[in-house]
Scaffold this motif. Sequence first.
Motif, PDB file in Angstrom:
ATOM      1  N   VAL A 167       0.828  -1.214   0.000  1.00  0.00           N
ATOM      2  CA  VAL A 167       0.000   0.000   0.000  1.00  0.00           C
ATOM      3  C   VAL A 167       0.860   1.261   0.000  1.00  0.00           C
ATOM      4  CG1 VAL A 167      -1.968  -1.129   1.081  1.00  0.00           C
ATOM      5  CG2 VAL A 167      -0.257  -0.041   2.522  1.00  0.00           C
ATOM      6  N   LEU A 168       2.034   1.201   0.614  1.00  0.00           N
ATOM      7  CA  LEU A 168       2.910   2.363   0.613  1.00  0.00           C
ATOM      8  C   LEU A 168       3.501   2.591  -0.772  1.00  0.00           C
ATOM      9  CD1 LEU A 168       4.144   4.576   2.392  1.00  0.00           C
ATOM     10  CD2 LEU A 168       6.064   3.048   2.835  1.00  0.00           C
ATOM     11  N   MET A 169       3.846   1.509  -1.468  1.00  0.00           N
ATOM     12  CA  MET A 169       4.406   1.637  -2.813  1.00  0.00           C
ATOM     13  C   MET A 169       3.371   2.149  -3.801  1.00  0.00           C
ATOM     14  SD  MET A 169       7.670   0.699  -2.952  1.00  0.00           S
ATOM     15  CE  MET A 169       7.988   0.100  -4.607  1.00  0.00           C
ATOM     16  N   ILE A 170       2.149   1.655  -3.701  1.00  0.00           N
ATOM     17  CA  ILE A 170       1.117   2.005  -4.677  1.00  0.00           C
ATOM     18  C   ILE A 170       0.367   3.271  -4.289  1.00  0.00           C
ATOM     19  CG2 ILE A 170      -1.048   1.242  -5.750  1.00  0.00           C
ATOM     20  CD1 ILE A 170       1.420  -0.188  -6.770  1.00  0.00           C
ATOM     21  N   GLY A 171       0.069   3.426  -3.015  1.00  0.00           N
ATOM     22  CA  GLY A 171      -0.772   4.542  -2.583  1.00  0.00           C
ATOM     23  C   GLY A 171      -0.027   5.743  -2.066  1.00  0.00           C
ATOM     24  N   GLY A 172       1.231   5.530  -1.675  1.00  0.00           N
ATOM     25  CA  GLY A 172       1.944   6.647  -1.069  1.00  0.00           C
ATOM     26  C   GLY A 172       1.378   6.966   0.305  1.00  0.00           C
ATOM     27  N   ASN A 173       1.228   8.246   0.593  1.00  0.00           N
ATOM     28  CA  ASN A 173       0.830   8.662   1.943  1.00  0.00           C
ATOM     29  C   ASN A 173      -0.041   9.911   1.846  1.00  0.00           C
ATOM     30  OD1 ASN A 173       0.619   9.037   4.667  1.00  0.00           O
ATOM     31  ND2 ASN A 173       2.782   9.445   5.031  1.00  0.00           N
ATOM     32  N   ILE A 174      -1.205   9.765   1.213  1.00  0.00           N
ATOM     33  CA  ILE A 174      -2.098  10.900   1.002  1.00  0.00           C
ATOM     34  C   ILE A 174      -3.215  10.841   2.044  1.00  0.00           C
ATOM     35  CG2 ILE A 174      -3.585  12.093  -0.642  1.00  0.00           C
ATOM     36  CD1 ILE A 174      -2.083  10.649  -2.870  1.00  0.00           C
ATOM     37  N   PRO A 175      -3.295  11.816   2.945  1.00  0.00           N
ATOM     38  CA  PRO A 175      -4.331  11.788   3.990  1.00  0.00           C
ATOM     39  C   PRO A 175      -5.734  11.727   3.405  1.00  0.00           C
ATOM     40  CG  PRO A 175      -2.691  13.480   4.448  1.00  0.00           C
ATOM     41  CD  PRO A 175      -2.418  12.990   3.058  1.00  0.00           C
ATOM     42  N   GLY A 176      -6.547  10.816   3.957  1.00  0.00           N
ATOM     43  CA  GLY A 176      -7.928  10.694   3.526  1.00  0.00           C
ATOM     44  C   GLY A 176      -8.125   9.944   2.229  1.00  0.00           C
ATOM     45  N   GLN A 177      -7.047   9.615   1.516  1.00  0.00           N
ATOM     46  CA  GLN A 177      -7.162   8.918   0.236  1.00  0.00           C
ATOM     47  C   GLN A 177      -6.412   7.592   0.213  1.00  0.00           C
ATOM     48  OE1 GLN A 177      -6.633  11.329  -3.341  1.00  0.00           O
ATOM     49  NE2 GLN A 177      -6.889  13.202  -2.136  1.00  0.00           N
ATOM     50  N   THR A 178      -5.173   7.606   0.695  1.00  0.00           N
ATOM     51  CA  THR A 178      -4.383   6.374   0.655  1.00  0.00           C
ATOM     52  C   THR A 178      -3.648   6.090   1.966  1.00  0.00           C
ATOM     53  OG1 THR A 178      -2.432   7.519  -0.233  1.00  0.00           O
ATOM     54  CG2 THR A 178      -4.006   6.625  -1.831  1.00  0.00           C
ATOM     55  N   ARG A 179      -3.802   6.942   2.967  1.00  0.00           N
ATOM     56  CA  ARG A 179      -3.092   6.736   4.230  1.00  0.00           C
ATOM     57  C   ARG A 179      -3.899   5.796   5.116  1.00  0.00           C
ATOM     58  NH1 ARG A 179      -1.564  11.844   7.819  1.00  0.00           N
ATOM     59  NH2 ARG A 179      -0.145  12.231   6.069  1.00  0.00           N
ATOM     60  N   VAL A 180      -3.496   4.531   5.149  1.00  0.00           N
ATOM     61  CA  VAL A 180      -4.179   3.520   5.958  1.00  0.00           C
ATOM     62  C   VAL A 180      -3.506   3.432   7.322  1.00  0.00           C
ATOM     63  CG1 VAL A 180      -4.994   2.199   3.969  1.00  0.00           C
ATOM     64  CG2 VAL A 180      -2.736   1.713   4.912  1.00  0.00           C
ATOM     65  N   VAL A 181      -4.002   2.561   8.183  1.00  0.00           N
ATOM     66  CA  VAL A 181      -3.520   2.494   9.567  1.00  0.00           C
ATOM     67  C   VAL A 181      -2.034   2.171   9.645  1.00  0.00           C
ATOM     68  CG1 VAL A 181      -3.672   1.179  11.701  1.00  0.00           C
ATOM     69  CG2 VAL A 181      -5.749   1.941  10.591  1.00  0.00           C
ATOM     70  N   SER A 182      -1.576   1.195   8.856  1.00  0.00           N
ATOM     71  CA  SER A 182      -0.162   0.815   8.922  1.00  0.00           C
ATOM     72  C   SER A 182       0.746   1.978   8.532  1.00  0.00           C
ATOM     73  CB  SER A 182       0.092  -0.386   8.007  1.00  0.00           C
ATOM     74  OG  SER A 182      -0.301  -0.100   6.672  1.00  0.00           O
ATOM     75  N   VAL A 183       0.350   2.751   7.541  1.00  0.00           N
ATOM     76  CA  VAL A 183       1.137   3.918   7.139  1.00  0.00           C
ATOM     77  C   VAL A 183       1.055   5.014   8.202  1.00  0.00           C
ATOM     78  CG1 VAL A 183       1.429   5.696   5.369  1.00  0.00           C
ATOM     79  CG2 VAL A 183       0.813   3.368   4.699  1.00  0.00           C
ATOM     80  N   GLN A 184      -0.112   5.149   8.821  1.00  0.00           N
ATOM     81  CA  GLN A 184      -0.282   6.151   9.885  1.00  0.00           C
ATOM     82  C   GLN A 184       0.640   5.835  11.066  1.00  0.00           C
ATOM     83  OE1 GLN A 184      -1.856   8.891   9.741  1.00  0.00           O
ATOM     84  NE2 GLN A 184      -2.234   9.585  11.816  1.00  0.00           N
ATOM     85  N   ILE A 185       0.767   4.571  11.417  1.00  0.00           N
ATOM     86  CA  ILE A 185       1.687   4.176  12.492  1.00  0.00           C
ATOM     87  C   ILE A 185       3.119   4.535  12.116  1.00  0.00           C
ATOM     88  CG2 ILE A 185       2.659   2.198  13.730  1.00  0.00           C
ATOM     89  CD1 ILE A 185      -0.092   0.866  13.516  1.00  0.00           C
ATOM     90  N   TYR A 186       3.483   4.251  10.879  1.00  0.00           N
ATOM     91  CA  TYR A 186       4.825   4.588  10.388  1.00  0.00           C
ATOM     92  C   TYR A 186       5.081   6.091  10.492  1.00  0.00           C
ATOM     93  CZ  TYR A 186       8.749   4.928   7.104  1.00  0.00           C
ATOM     94  OH  TYR A 186       9.967   5.195   6.519  1.00  0.00           O
ATOM     95  N   ASP A 187       4.075   6.888  10.132  1.00  0.00           N
ATOM     96  CA  ASP A 187       4.218   8.350  10.225  1.00  0.00           C
ATOM     97  C   ASP A 187       4.439   8.792  11.664  1.00  0.00           C
ATOM     98  OD1 ASP A 187       3.965   8.683   7.541  1.00  0.00           O
ATOM     99  OD2 ASP A 187       1.904   9.422   7.574  1.00  0.00           O
ATOM    100  N   HIS A 188       3.686   8.201  12.595  1.00  0.00           N
ATOM    101  CA  HIS A 188       3.845   8.554  14.012  1.00  0.00           C
ATOM    102  C   HIS A 188       5.258   8.234  14.500  1.00  0.00           C
ATOM    103  CE1 HIS A 188      -0.110   9.951  14.783  1.00  0.00           C
ATOM    104  NE2 HIS A 188      -0.731   8.777  14.690  1.00  0.00           N
ATOM    105  N   VAL A 189       5.774   7.092  14.083  1.00  0.00           N
ATOM    106  CA  VAL A 189       7.125   6.707  14.509  1.00  0.00           C
ATOM    107  C   VAL A 189       8.163   7.657  13.926  1.00  0.00           C
ATOM    108  CG1 VAL A 189       8.883   4.899  14.386  1.00  0.00           C
ATOM    109  CG2 VAL A 189       6.507   4.290  14.836  1.00  0.00           C
TER     110      VAL A 189
END
Length: 228
Positions: A167-189
């Motif tokens: 999901v990170l490779m395909i969706g990137g990190n767009i809030p509300g569009q492609t930022r899922v829980v696993s990516v959100q945890i990564y952002d917090h870290v």
Amino acid sequence: MAFSDADLAAVWLTLKLASTVTALLLLLGTPIAWWLARTRSWLKGPIGALVALPLVLPPTVLGFYLLIAMGPNGFVGKATSALGLGTLPFTFWGLVVASVIYSLPFVVQPLQNAMEAIGERPLEVAATLRAGPWDRFFSVVLPLAKPGFITAAVLGFAHTVGEFGVVLMIGGNIPGQTRVVSVQIYDHVEALEYGHAQMLSAAMVIFAFVVLLGLYSLQRKSSLWGLK
């Protein structure tokens, strides 16, 4: 400490993604599993290996090739652009396509095992009663393979919820569009927000435990019913 709006948005998007992917996986995985369970073709081995490939491929490798294929110069990207749909990377539907491919073996294999366990006898009996192929499938196969469908749905949903690399490779990190829980945890870290990361991670651990506990309970009940 409560979940932030960004955390809740990521949770909602993750649930939306997992629900959509699970429904598509059951629709696509059922005919594939049925064919693999019934065929004697030499293609069974190669196709079975192709379906199971995401089990052994690193998620970033699969994500990279999907990104190339769905990009503006890829064959999928050219097809979707010609249809007026644009390209799929960094969109919700790009996540859906990638997640369906990545989670496919987690749905196909339980379905295939359940369908193979039915055997030939019930289908032969139904055929003697003049039941056609479609009637035999919906009246015999689906009810008898119900535990396999439950297992497949649970595993497909849970696996999609826990995805990160693809999901990170395909969706990137767009809030509300492609930022899922696993990516959100990564952002917090990355932001050293360990408290928020711990809350979301704990929620994921509890979710995974409840899913597995429920799955094992269903499998145990199905075994007991089978013994009766």
